[in-house]
Design a protein around this motif. Structure first.
Motif: not given
Length: 740
Positions: A374-375, A415, A417-418, A420, A433-436
């Motif tokens: 994650p992240n 939800g 991936f997110w 930046s 980046q993957p959220v989980t």
């Protein structure tokens, strides 16, 4: 007494005694002289009585003469300058001395009065003032002439000298010239190294003084006005304020006049025009050639106009520099007609007319189970916007995520991936980046649709989309490389190892772990590196494929060997390496022992059969010697005769197997001979199969070496004395599919 009285008659003229020359100074000197005369006639009579008078003359009015006493006096101050200069200051008076008798008798006498000159007159200019004109920038010329006269009649008193004073007098000089008779001229000049400048001082008000050399003499002054005639000798000057930069919006936002270039010239006859010398087109400080040459124009009066409003493009050129100058068309020959060049900077203002665009990426995005957390970044995009300011700011967002499995099924995700956003040097980067944590059992491709949108302050925003493929890689493709160096050294050489592996495999290398090997399990390897080798299409190399590709690239292989690579093996095979090696050794020893037993049994049977045959032959030979001793010749046998020629009897004679004394023809060796002799001592019966034969042991055959482990062992060897080149050698035994 006769007295005769003689009556006097006037027969004697008066007699003047002496001569009369008188010197007096003008203005101050007085004349007082008595004319001495007598008459010889009878005194006291009219005949001797004298009367004095002045005969008419030019200057008589200046004098008086007493008629009775003859006293001559001046009536007022005498002025030398009133006397004819030709007389030299001398006044000659004629005095008439007459008696009163009948007839009247008289005598004349001249009285010369010399009036001495004194410096009592100031020089006089012939004009009350003078006005001269001289051109500027003309050094060493005659400006004008002044003229003065001194009424004093002597040269010592009428000599005139000139002097100059007044504002700017240091730019001039005056030279005097004596003309005579009290006249003099003063020549006003410019020094040879001095020229006047109309623009600095157009008029000079000078004072010229005329004076006598006598320290007590006075002076006369006159005003001299020197007018400087303007010559068109000065170049124009551009007004700096009119060259201040301006801003013009792109894409037809403005039209017409946008600026005015102003110039000035101090010359009175100047005729100015503004000329365009050059146009410079730049983008971000880099010259872009003639791209903007037609955008603007400059009129002769200095007006700057937009010519091609629609063509103005900020993205092509963000700064236009108009190089201008002013020209004075009336400049006199020999002088500079142009001003210095000036630059009018026109900054092109950006409009939000460009959408963001993604930069091409030569990357393969892979989801590695061990690396995806994650992240933690799994992919990235880069984009630019050619607009500036807020118009060029980009914000990324994820619009859609689909997972395409290997069987072609598509599953949407929300939800997962997110993204930046950050920027560097006008390039915006979106980090996905993957959220989980992701499901490691899913095998396929994540398709992520990313949008880049600009953020203008006023204009509508523009956007662009792109889709990324994120390939999943199974853990079975994880490969292990063992090194003879420590973990720290492998970590320090990661970049070089990665480069060598990339060169050999043409893949993207993902290093997931570097660890030391337990000392109890060490052979030659001290550390290992686990990695994935992924192609741009998302496929990965197996260990066997990796081994082949490294072996086929000798340069990369040499680099890896120099970096300490000794063993290639998969993760599972490495975990069971010790047990596999032990099993391999046991199997190898068993096979080797079996081979030794088979070989020894076969050899024993063959030797025994040959040995029995030889024993029978030797027995026959011995019997032959006993039966035919001395009969058989000792010479070599001749073919086709009764002579024995080998271990057995001559087959042509069909003789029994008897010893014929042919041992010299036997091919048996010394050992056979010893064995034969031993038969006599032991009374061996060769006809019986039950006889005991001394056991024959063949030379000892050493057991085969233990087989190597099933992994590939790479080692370096030095070239021997044979002079072979030093290079890598491979030691392998019992290789399986993991061998190089």
């Amino acid at each position: 007494m006769l007295q005769i009285h003689l009556l006097d008659i006037n027969d004697n003229a008066p007699v003047v005694s002496g001569s009369y020359n008188i010197f007096v100074q003008e203005e101050e000197g007085n004349v007082s002289v008595t004319i001495q005369a007598h008459d010889d006639d009878e005194p006291g009579t009219n005949n001797s009585r004298l009367l004095f008078s002045l005969l008419p003359g030019t200057y008589n009015h200046n004098f008086s003469l007493d008629p009775d006493t003859g006293l001559l006096r001046n009536l007022g101050p005498l002025d030398r300058e009133t006397i004819d200069p030709t007389l030299g200051g001398r006044i000659v008076l004629t005095v008439l001395v007459s008696d009163c008798g009948e007839p009247v008798l008289s005598t004349k006498v001249n009285v010369t009065i010399t009036v001495e000159d004194i410096n009592d007159n100031l020089p006089i200019f012939n004009q009350s003032s003078y006005n001269f004109t001289v051109k500027e920038e003309d050094p060493g010329v005659l400006v004008g002439v002044v003229k003065a006269w001194d009424a004093d009649q002597t040269e010592v008193n009428n000599r005139i000298s000139f002097s100059l004073s007044g504002s700017g007098a240091n730019y001039f000089m005056i030279r005097g010239l004596v003309l005579g008779a009290g006249w003099a001229e003063g020549y006003l000049w410019l020094p040879p190294d001095v020229s006047l400048d109309y623009e600095i001082q157009p008029v000079f008000n000078l004072t010229v003084s005329a004076e006598n050399p006598d320290p007590q003499g006075g002076e006369t002054i006159v005003d001299v006005h020197v007018n400087v005639k303007d010559v068109n000798d000065n170049p124009p000057i551009l007004d700096v304020a009119s060259l201040r930069g301006i801003r013009v919006a792109e894409n037809g936002s403005q039209h017409g006049q946008v600026a005015v270039v102003v110039a000035s010239d101090v010359d009175t006859s100047a005729q100015l025009e503004i000329q365009l010398v050059n146009i410079l087109c730049t983008k971000a400080g880099v010259d872009v050639g003639s791209l903007c040459w037609g955008w603007f124009s400059v009129a002769a009066n200095g007006s700057v106009y937009i010519n091609q409003s629609k063509a103005i493009d900020y993205e092509a050129c963000d700064l236009v520099t108009l190089v201008v100058r002013a020209c004075d068309l009336a400049t006199d020959p020999g002088f500079q007609a142009y001003s210095n060049n000036g630059s009018l900077l026109i900054t092109i203002e950006d409009m939000n007319d460009n959408a963001p665009y993604f930069l091409p990426e030569d990357k393969t995005f892979v989801i590695i189970p061990e690396l995806v957390l994650p992240n933690r970044e799994v992919a990235s995009v880069r984009a630019r916007d050619d607009d500036s300011g807020n118009n060029g700011l980009i914000q990324f967002s994820i619009l859609r995520v689909d997972f395409i499995s290997k069987d072609g099924a598509t599953v949407p995700f929300q939800g997962i991936f997110w993204i930046s956003t950050f920027s560097e040097a006008d390039v915006f980067t979106g980090s996905i980046q993957p959220v989980t944590s992701l499901d490691s059992t899913l095998q396929g491709t994540y398709q992520v649709t990313v949008q880049a949108r600009d953020t203008p302050s006023v204009d509508p925003s523009l956007e662009a989309n792109t889709t990324l493929n994120l390939f999943t890689v199974d853990q079975s493709y994880r490969s292990r490389l063992q090194f003879s160096t420590s973990k720290a050294e492998v970590g320090a050489n990661t970049q070089a190892i990665n480069a060598a592996l990339t060169q050999a495999t043409r893949t993207t290398v993902y290093i997931v772990d570097i660890q030391d090997i337990d000392s109890a399990a060490r052979a030659r390897a001290h550390s290992y590196l686990d990695a994935y080798f992924v192609f741009p299409n998302g496929s990965a190399l197996t260990l066997d494929e990796l081994s082949v590709m490294i072996r086929n690239d000798q340069d990369s292989l040499m680099q890896l060997l120099q970096l300490g690579l000794v063993v290639l093996g998969s993760q599972e095979s490495q975990e069971s390496d010790l047990s596999n090696q032990l099993i391999s050794v046991i199997i190898g020893l068993g096979v080797a022992l079996l081979l030794v037993l088979v070989i020894m049994t076969t050899a024993f049977m063959c030797v025994r059969k040959s040995y029995n045959r030889k024993l029978r032959a030797m027995k026959a030979a011995k019997e032959a010697r006993k039966t035919a001793a001395g009969v058989m010749p000792s010479a070599p046998a001749i073919p086709g005769t009764n002579m024995y020629n080998n271990e057995r009897a001559n087959p042509m004679l069909n003789l029994s197997n008897k010893d014929l004394g042919l041992e010299y023809l036997s091919s048996s060796n010394d050992l056979d001979y010893v064995s034969i002799n031993s038969l006599d001592d032991n009374s061996v019966d060769v006809d019986k199969n039950s006889q005991e034969i001394k056991e024959y042991r063949p030379p000892h055959t050493p057991p085969e070496p233990d087989p190597e482990p099933l992994s590939v062992v790479l080692s370096r060897q030095q070239a021997g004395a044979s002079g072979q080149l030093e290079g890598p050698s491979y030691t392998n035994a019992g290789l399986d599919t993991t061998d190089l």
